[in-house]
Scaffold this active site. Structure first.
Site, PDB file in Angstrom:
ATOM      1  N   GLU A  71      40.789  -3.038  17.127  1.00 42.29           N
ATOM      2  CA  GLU A  71      41.279  -2.524  18.409  1.00 42.29           C
ATOM      3  C   GLU A  71      40.238  -2.705  19.521  1.00 42.29           C
ATOM      4  O   GLU A  71      40.568  -2.650  20.698  1.00 42.29           O
ATOM      5  CB  GLU A  71      41.668  -1.050  18.279  1.00 42.29           C
ATOM      6  N   THR A  81      36.727  -1.259  14.376  1.00 41.35           N
ATOM      7  CA  THR A  81      38.128  -1.685  14.375  1.00 41.35           C
ATOM      8  C   THR A  81      38.404  -2.899  15.249  1.00 41.35           C
ATOM      9  O   THR A  81      37.752  -3.093  16.279  1.00 41.35           O
ATOM     10  CB  THR A  81      39.003  -0.509  14.895  1.00 41.35           C
ATOM     11  N   LYS A  90      35.951   4.274  19.800  1.00 40.34           N
ATOM     12  CA  LYS A  90      35.343   3.419  18.777  1.00 40.34           C
ATOM     13  C   LYS A  90      34.272   2.506  19.392  1.00 40.34           C
ATOM     14  O   LYS A  90      33.287   2.159  18.754  1.00 40.34           O
ATOM     15  CB  LYS A  90      36.406   2.567  18.078  1.00 40.34           C
TER      16      LYS A  90
END
Ligand code: GDR
Length: 356
Positions: free
Chosen positions: A134, A132, A160
């Site tokens: 993010e 991601t 993640k």
């Protein structure tokens, strides 16, 4: 030739359902892993319908937090490709559920990878890990690509981060064909209602149909690179067809604020939002009727929000010949129109039900 066999974890989600359809269309045999209690959610209906209707789709109930279940599923067929999409994927929620997020999202990935290794599948299967934007976190500026420094700014992003490195680690240690797809935000009519894009389009659709709701939002100034999930799912499949595994970014290269997303959604139903500050609230009105449509609710702010994300997919465009096909405006319009259709059919169902 034997058809390829794929496992999709999180097959009931937005990406999982589109990916299931794409792979079936390409002639794959598809196995989908779904949590039992997730099966009642709206988007998982696509998979349940698929499971019933398509002879090449098998639904497995199970959980990424359960190693025994993962070992069992991996032994149930000769998998060629594993698309690991399961996990706790809501950034805001990860602040109140950090331990569960770590268990599902970080440890879930290593469980699945360990199961692959334990069953000696490292030289047989190809592994996609859903990563991601993010990962870039609150320090991100300008454009982010595969070489940009990571600075995870939430429990979700931290989990993640672990999944990213354990995937790289398995590739380097055991020769597993493993790839991280670093995907920027991607939306569609199947997006969960807990994400801001769908929350906005659902509210705009309701207002268009005469509803009197007020849309409550958190940080209007956060900017995201919003692409279309159907474009991104094509890219996910392409990533596992590379000659050599390489982690790649998928993005559109355009950053828009939550405020702009709302403006575009309301514009698509003929309403121009006018923003006015009133104390801590900011209010979007329908320019003609002065009706209050959008309100900022401070409770919806995250303890730590990523202000800016904008990706460069140049490497994926070069390496995979991937390109986006749907513009931001088309995506928002499509989502609003689908929500209008859904709300209309829900209303007509309600109207019919008492008479049945
Ligand atoms: P994001 O998506 O956190 O980027 O993660 P989300 O739609 O939840 O938030 C985007 C931005 O909007 C702001 N925001 C709100 N968000 C939500 N959910 N609800 C609101 O009412 C609201 N108001 C403002 C947020 O603060 C944020 O800045 C998504 C997920 O799909 C992740 O799993 C994925 O990894 C990334 O995209 C790429």
């Amino acid at each position: 030739m034997r058809p390829k066999v794929a496992l999709i974890t999180g097959a009931n989600g937005q990406d999982g359902s589109y990916l299931s359809e794409l792979l079936l269309h390409k002639g794959y045999i598809v196995h989908g892993l779904v949590r039992p209690h997730a099966s009642a959610s709206a988007h998982s209906l696509y998979n349940l319908t698929l499971a019933r209707a398509h002879p090449n789709f098998t639904l497995h109930y199970g959980d990424i937090t359960d190693m025994g279940c993962l070992l069992g599923i991996l032994q149930s067929a000769k998998f060629d490709e594993i698309y690991h999409l399961a996990g706790q994927s809501h950034v805001g929620l990860s602040f109140s559920m950090p331990v569960y997020t770590a268990d599902a999202t970080a440890l879930g990935t290593v469980r699945l990878l360990q199961a692959v290794a334990q069953l000696n599948l490292c030289h047989r299967v190809r592994f996609y890990n859903a990563c991601t934007s993010e990962l870039y976190g609150r320090i991100a500026k300008g454009e982010q690509d595969e070489n940009t420094r990571f600075y995870p700014s939430s429990p979700y992003a931290s989990a993640k981060m672990f999944s990213y490195w354990i995937t790289v680690n398995m590739r380097e240690s055991y020769g597993l064909f493993a790839v991280n797809g670093i995907l920027f935000n991607h939306e569609s009519p199947r997006r969960g209602l807990e994400f801001v894009s769908r929350k906005i389009t659902r509210a705009a659709a309701g207002i268009h149909l005469g509803g009197n709701e007020i849309l409550e939002l958190g940080n209007l100034d956060a900017r995201r690179d919003w692409g279309d999930a159907r474009d991104f799912v094509r890219g996910i499949h392409m990533m596992l067809q590379q000659d050599e595994p390489e982690d790649l970014v998928l993005a559109t290269g355009e950053a828009r604020s939550v405020r702009e997303f709302a403006e575009e959604a309301f514009l698509s139903i003929g309403i121009t939002l006018e923003w006015r500050g009133e104390g801590i609230s900011e209010i979007g009105r329908d320019g003609t009727t002065e009706r209050l449509l959008v309100r900022v609710n401070p409770d919806l702010f995250r303890p730590n929000d990523v202000p800016w994300l904008c990706g460069s997919a140049r490497r994926a465009e070069q390496k995979l010949a991937w390109a986006k096909s749907i513009s931001f405006e088309e995506l928002v319009q499509d989502m609003v129109q689908n929500d209008i259709k859904q709300l209309k059919s829900a209303a007509s169902l309600k109207a019919i039900t008492p008479r049945l």
